[in-house]
Design an enzyme around this catalytic site. Structure first.
Site, PDB file in Angstrom:
ATOM      1  N   ASP A   1      38.209  33.018  43.577  1.00  0.00           N
ATOM      2  CA  ASP A   1      38.725  34.023  44.558  1.00  0.00           C
ATOM      3  C   ASP A   1      38.884  33.355  46.042  1.00  0.00           C
ATOM      4  O   ASP A   1      39.523  33.981  46.813  1.00  0.00           O
ATOM      5  CB  ASP A   1      37.847  35.229  44.407  1.00  0.00           C
ATOM      6  CG  ASP A   1      36.476  34.984  44.636  1.00  0.00           C
ATOM      7  OD1 ASP A   1      36.123  34.970  45.904  1.00  0.00           O
ATOM      8  OD2 ASP A   1      35.826  34.929  43.699  1.00  0.00           O
TER       9      ASP A   1
ATOM     10  N   ASP B   1      28.932  29.341  42.539  1.00  0.00           N
ATOM     11  CA  ASP B   1      29.492  30.682  42.567  1.00  0.00           C
ATOM     12  C   ASP B   1      30.073  31.026  41.177  1.00  0.00           C
ATOM     13  O   ASP B   1      31.432  30.914  40.998  1.00  0.00           O
ATOM     14  CB  ASP B   1      30.625  30.792  43.657  1.00  0.00           C
ATOM     15  CG  ASP B   1      31.010  32.210  43.754  1.00  0.00           C
ATOM     16  OD1 ASP B   1      30.709  32.967  43.104  1.00  0.00           O
ATOM     17  OD2 ASP B   1      31.953  32.299  44.820  1.00  0.00           O
TER      18      ASP B   1
ATOM     19  N   GLN C   1      39.268  33.040  29.439  1.00  0.00           N
ATOM     20  CA  GLN C   1      38.822  34.214  29.662  1.00  0.00           C
ATOM     21  C   GLN C   1      39.725  35.277  30.023  1.00  0.00           C
ATOM     22  O   GLN C   1      40.988  35.114  30.221  1.00  0.00           O
ATOM     23  CB  GLN C   1      37.800  34.363  31.066  1.00  0.00           C
ATOM     24  CG  GLN C   1      38.287  33.963  32.170  1.00  0.00           C
ATOM     25  CD  GLN C   1      37.347  33.236  33.327  1.00  0.00           C
ATOM     26  OE1 GLN C   1      35.924  33.444  33.246  1.00  0.00           O
ATOM     27  NE2 GLN C   1      37.730  32.442  34.161  1.00  0.00           N
TER      28      GLN C   1
ATOM     29  N   PRO D   1      32.605  30.322  29.449  1.00  0.00           N
ATOM     30  CA  PRO D   1      32.762  29.132  29.987  1.00  0.00           C
ATOM     31  C   PRO D   1      31.462  29.078  31.117  1.00  0.00           C
ATOM     32  O   PRO D   1      31.432  27.513  31.591  1.00  0.00           O
ATOM     33  CB  PRO D   1      34.117  29.141  31.079  1.00  0.00           C
ATOM     34  CG  PRO D   1      34.137  30.763  30.867  1.00  0.00           C
ATOM     35  CD  PRO D   1      33.538  31.084  29.718  1.00  0.00           C
TER      36      PRO D   1
ATOM     37  N   HIS E   1      29.671  37.080  49.323  1.00  0.00           N
ATOM     38  CA  HIS E   1      29.924  35.825  50.048  1.00  0.00           C
ATOM     39  C   HIS E   1      29.394  35.316  51.116  1.00  0.00           C
ATOM     40  O   HIS E   1      29.079  34.078  51.278  1.00  0.00           O
ATOM     41  CB  HIS E   1      31.327  35.823  49.942  1.00  0.00           C
ATOM     42  CG  HIS E   1      32.453  35.912  48.887  1.00  0.00           C
ATOM     43  ND1 HIS E   1      33.577  36.938  48.696  1.00  0.00           N
ATOM     44  CD2 HIS E   1      32.331  35.436  47.718  1.00  0.00           C
ATOM     45  CE1 HIS E   1      33.788  36.651  47.341  1.00  0.00           C
ATOM     46  NE2 HIS E   1      33.293  35.983  46.743  1.00  0.00           N
TER      47      HIS E   1
ATOM     48  N   ASP F   1      36.459  20.932  35.290  1.00  0.00           N
ATOM     49  CA  ASP F   1      35.333  21.626  34.710  1.00  0.00           C
ATOM     50  C   ASP F   1      34.072  21.050  35.691  1.00  0.00           C
ATOM     51  O   ASP F   1      33.854  19.886  35.763  1.00  0.00           O
ATOM     52  CB  ASP F   1      34.976  21.092  33.423  1.00  0.00           C
ATOM     53  CG  ASP F   1      33.685  21.493  32.757  1.00  0.00           C
ATOM     54  OD1 ASP F   1      32.975  22.111  33.423  1.00  0.00           O
ATOM     55  OD2 ASP F   1      33.360  21.358  31.622  1.00  0.00           O
ATOM     56  N   GLY F   2      33.360  22.196  36.190  1.00  0.00           N
ATOM     57  CA  GLY F   2      32.467  21.853  37.307  1.00  0.00           C
ATOM     58  C   GLY F   2      31.147  21.208  36.713  1.00  0.00           C
ATOM     59  O   GLY F   2      30.627  20.204  37.217  1.00  0.00           O
TER      60      GLY F   2
ATOM     61  N   THR G   1      30.160  33.108  37.184  1.00  0.00           N
ATOM     62  CA  THR G   1      30.012  34.336  36.431  1.00  0.00           C
ATOM     63  C   THR G   1      28.744  34.091  35.546  1.00  0.00           C
ATOM     64  O   THR G   1      27.716  33.133  35.931  1.00  0.00           O
ATOM     65  CB  THR G   1      31.029  34.338  35.309  1.00  0.00           C
ATOM     66  OG1 THR G   1      31.086  33.192  34.580  1.00  0.00           O
ATOM     67  CG2 THR G   1      32.532  34.594  36.046  1.00  0.00           C
TER      68      THR G   1
END
Length: 282
Positions: free
Chosen positions: A87, A157, A32, A164, A63, A139-140, A159
């Site tokens: 993050d 959490d 990305q 991806p 959060h 990769d989750g 995007t």
């Protein structure tokens, strides 16, 4: 580069534009486009593929709500899985709960973790150094499909459902998350801004219902997630864990020592599930 204007490109007929006093970092990773800029109002801002991920000024809203609603609702979460969230903000809030014994984070893009630590360290606030943290760069989707570990709470959490992250919104992924949960476990997922993304929440909930007995949503209002309320999808086989009795929520908040939150409170917990009519209809 100074005094540049950088536009968020998520919505086809709406533009949010940040004045970049400085562009601190820009990289096209293998996955990305990552940009970190400095803005006079919001401090440092991270964008991925042209979409605002967080700002130093208002990151606490998302959060805190991503972490505390399910952990307080569960009441006894010891093992937490975070998919994405490189993050470190969600991880930071999860680790505020003294009952959490292990927080596993699976982040697909190492650059998000590294650049967040380099340019926005206040967001993770040392969470990656906590001995309870287990960070995996992986990769989750594949992780939940293959792991034998079990978790009390899973937080996706992510995007938006492009690039991806697209696979993180499928019924197959949610089914794998269900398999990874302990009895009565809770799954929380990012579900978009209904006013500008009206199809996202209904699709998320329809996919969640294929695996979970109880599915709902709750709202938060973060200034930089434009378009009104943002929704987080909630799923479990135990409906009572969404909004426990008020005195139970208050007692759990006090026991966890969550007295210095800036958005989440015991009252906000319950109120967040009271959806505006147009969101409830969706």
């Amino acid at each position: 580069m100074t005094d540049d204007w950088i536009a968020e490109t998520l919505h086809p007929a709406w533009r949010q534009t940040f004045l970049a006093s400085r562009v601190l970092y820009r990289e096209k990773t293998d996955l990305q486009d990552l940009v970190i800029l400095e803005n006079p109002t919001f401090g440092r801002v991270m964008l991925l593929d042209g979409v605002t991920q967080l700002t130093e000024r208002d990151e606490f809203v998302y959060h805190e709500m991503m972490a505390h609603v399910p952990l307080i609702g569960h009441g006894a979460a010891r093992r937490v899985l975070i998919i994405g969230g490189g993050d470190g903000g969600t991880l930071r809030e999860v680790l505020r709960h003294p009952g959490v014994e292990q927080a596993t984070m699976v982040e697909i893009d190492r650059s998000v973790v590294d650049r967040g630590l380099e340019y926005m360290p206040s967001v993770s606030a040392g969470a990656f150094d906590d001995p309870r943290t287990h960070l995996l760069i992986a990769d989750g989707i594949r992780f939940v499909a293959e792991t034998t570990e079990r978790f009390d709470v899973i937080l996706v959490d992510s995007t938006d459902p492009t690039g991806p992250a697209a696979g993180l919104f499928t019924p197959e992924f949610y089914a794998d998350c269900k398999r990874c949960l302990t009895e009565g476990g809770i799954l929380v997922v990012q579900a978009g801004v209904p006013f500008l993304q009206p199809d996202e929440l209904p699709r998320v909930q329809a996919n969640l219902r294929q695996s979970f007995a109880s599915v709902g949503a709750y709202v938060l209002a973060a200034p930089t997630y434009v378009g009104g309320f943002m929704t987080l999808g909630w799923a479990s086989d135990d409906a009572s864990r969404a909004v426990p009795a008020p005195e139970v929520i208050t007692a759990r908040v006090q026991a966890a020592g969550l007295t210095q939150t800036r958005y989440y409170t015991d009252n906000v917990h319950a109120a967040a599930f009271a959806l505006p009519a147009f969101i409830g209809k969706a």
